[in-house]
Design an enzyme around this catalytic site. Structure first.
Site, PDB file in Angstrom:
ATOM      1  N   LYS A 227      13.380   7.942  12.448  1.00  0.00           N
ATOM      2  CA  LYS A 227      13.682   8.485  11.128  1.00  0.00           C
ATOM      3  C   LYS A 227      15.002   9.257  11.137  1.00  0.00           C
ATOM      4  O   LYS A 227      15.724   9.268  10.143  1.00  0.00           O
ATOM      5  CB  LYS A 227      12.515   9.364  10.642  1.00  0.00           C
TER       6      LYS A 227
ATOM      7  N   SER B 146       0.841  -1.200   0.000  1.00  0.00           N
ATOM      8  CA  SER B 146       0.000   0.000   0.000  1.00  0.00           C
ATOM      9  C   SER B 146       0.872   1.245   0.000  1.00  0.00           C
ATOM     10  O   SER B 146       2.093   1.168   0.111  1.00  0.00           O
ATOM     11  CB  SER B 146      -0.923   0.009   1.233  1.00  0.00           C
TER      12      SER B 146
ATOM     13  N   TYR C  70       8.763   7.852  16.469  1.00  0.00           N
ATOM     14  CA  TYR C  70       8.853   7.667  15.025  1.00  0.00           C
ATOM     15  C   TYR C  70       9.871   8.657  14.425  1.00  0.00           C
ATOM     16  O   TYR C  70      10.715   8.277  13.599  1.00  0.00           O
ATOM     17  CB  TYR C  70       7.482   7.876  14.405  1.00  0.00           C
TER      18      TYR C  70
ATOM     19  N   THR D  97      -1.737   8.543   2.613  1.00  0.00           N
ATOM     20  CA  THR D  97      -1.519   7.100   2.590  1.00  0.00           C
ATOM     21  C   THR D  97      -2.330   6.448   3.713  1.00  0.00           C
ATOM     22  O   THR D  97      -2.703   7.108   4.688  1.00  0.00           O
ATOM     23  CB  THR D  97      -0.035   6.755   2.804  1.00  0.00           C
TER      24      THR D  97
ATOM     25  N   ILE E 261       3.096   4.514  -0.410  1.00  0.00           N
ATOM     26  CA  ILE E 261       4.257   4.883  -1.218  1.00  0.00           C
ATOM     27  C   ILE E 261       4.987   3.651  -1.744  1.00  0.00           C
ATOM     28  O   ILE E 261       5.484   3.643  -2.871  1.00  0.00           O
ATOM     29  CB  ILE E 261       5.188   5.796  -0.391  1.00  0.00           C
TER      30      ILE E 261
ATOM     31  N   SER F  20      11.526  10.590   6.872  1.00  0.00           N
ATOM     32  CA  SER F  20      10.478  11.592   7.072  1.00  0.00           C
ATOM     33  C   SER F  20      11.106  12.911   7.484  1.00  0.00           C
ATOM     34  O   SER F  20      12.102  12.937   8.218  1.00  0.00           O
ATOM     35  CB  SER F  20       9.513  11.132   8.169  1.00  0.00           C
TER      36      SER F  20
END
Length: 322
Positions: A205, A50, A201, A234, A52, A175
């Protein structure tokens, strides 16, 4: 200082990371960069069922590449594979079911893959943002296990195969959120203090950016890059950041727009004319730190991150491969 980083990042995001930012940047793109035939080249895309990952896999398939989809959910992955084959007419699409939060599974997969396939380009796209602290069956915090350790093991396990290939590349989907984080190696599994999934998160990254820079130094025959896809619409954004999605949904990029720079880094000749180890946004290398944000790390911290991940990695390798 965190309020400053967050504010500057959000203002930057409103200007550059939305659909308008992409439309502005794309005026300077050369369409010929990605109008290429990659038949005979092999690409592995993690998290390809799914968002990107699927958008990237589909565009590579359109250009004739052999695509290996590495996904966690078999049912959704089979649907994605069928869609890619149907829309592109490319039959060279292969499916592998691997949980990127399970280091033992990654080692087993990589060992088998090396014996059966060639590989020119690895695209580390799989990721997660779990908003409450959750441990895997191995006792690993799930965001760290997937985003950082999973990316580390998948890449280092496949480096020997990539080193045999012509024009080998590794692209990691990071990100812009990492701009609000300074590398912190003191608590990789976020066990101390309150747990903020969004910041965990972002820290992961940041770690991916450091990994890319370190790999580029260590493996000169492979071109490494890391990129920010912008704010794209997304399934992951909708499920992990529902408030952000509701606020920004009319301004978000499409999945294809988010995947554009991944595709460019994976297939274009122009990408490898630039140095290995850079951070990209809309086909351009961009700084990895905001001005005055004090997010630079001492080299010893970056080297220590690699040492710690290697220790984790080898522990699970010895278990998985006996």
């Amino acid at each position: 200082m965190s309020w400053y980083r967050n504010t500057v990042w959000f203002v930057k995001g409103l200007r550059e990371y939305t659909r308008c930012g992409y439309e502005s940047a794309s005026k300077h793109f050369n369409p010929a960069d990605v109008e290429v035939d990659v038949a005979g080249r092999s690409f592995l895309v993690t998290g390809a069922n799914s968002g990107i990952g699927k958008a990237t896999a589909k565009e590579i398939a359109r250009r004739g590449g052999t695509v290996h989809l590495v996904c966690r959910n078999k049912e959704r992955a089979e649907v994605a594979k069928e869609e890619i084959v149907t829309e592109t007419g490319n039959q060279n699409i292969f499916l592998h079911i691997v949980d990127l939060s399970n280091p033992k599974e990654i080692w087993k997969f990589a060992e088998k893959f090396q014996n059966e396939h060639k590989l020119n380009v690895l695209i580390n796209n799989a990721g997660c943002m779990v908003n409450n602290r959750e441990l895997t069956e191995d006792g690993l915090e799930k965001n760290f296990a997937t985003n950082t350790l999973g990316t580390y093991i998948m890449t280092t396990a496949l480096v020997p195969l990539l080193e045999k290939a012509a024009d080998a590349r590794v692209i990691t989907v990071s990100s812009g959120g990492m701009l609000v984080q300074k590398l912190d190696i003191s608590d990789l599994q976020s066990g101390n203090g309150p747990f903020d999934g969004t910041m965990v998160y972002a820290q992961n990254k940041r770690q991916q950016v450091v990994l890319t820079e370190q790999w580029a130094k260590a493996h000169r025959n492979i071109h490494f890059s890391v990129m920010h896809p912008g704010w794209a619409d997304t399934p992951a954004v909708r499920s992990s950041m529902p408030d952000f999605y509701e606020r920004m949904k009319n301004s978000l990029r499409t999945e294809a727009q988010g995947a554009d720079t991944v595709l460019w880094l994976a297939v274009s000749a122009e990408a490898t004319k630039l140095p290995s180890g850079l951070f990209f946004q809309d086909r351009q290398p961009v700084p990895t730190h905001l001005p005055l944000a004090y997010t630079h790390s001492p080299p010893e911290d970056e080297e220590k991150l690699m040492e710690l991940l290697e220790e984790f990695s080898q522990k699970f390798k010895s278990v998985s491969l006996g």
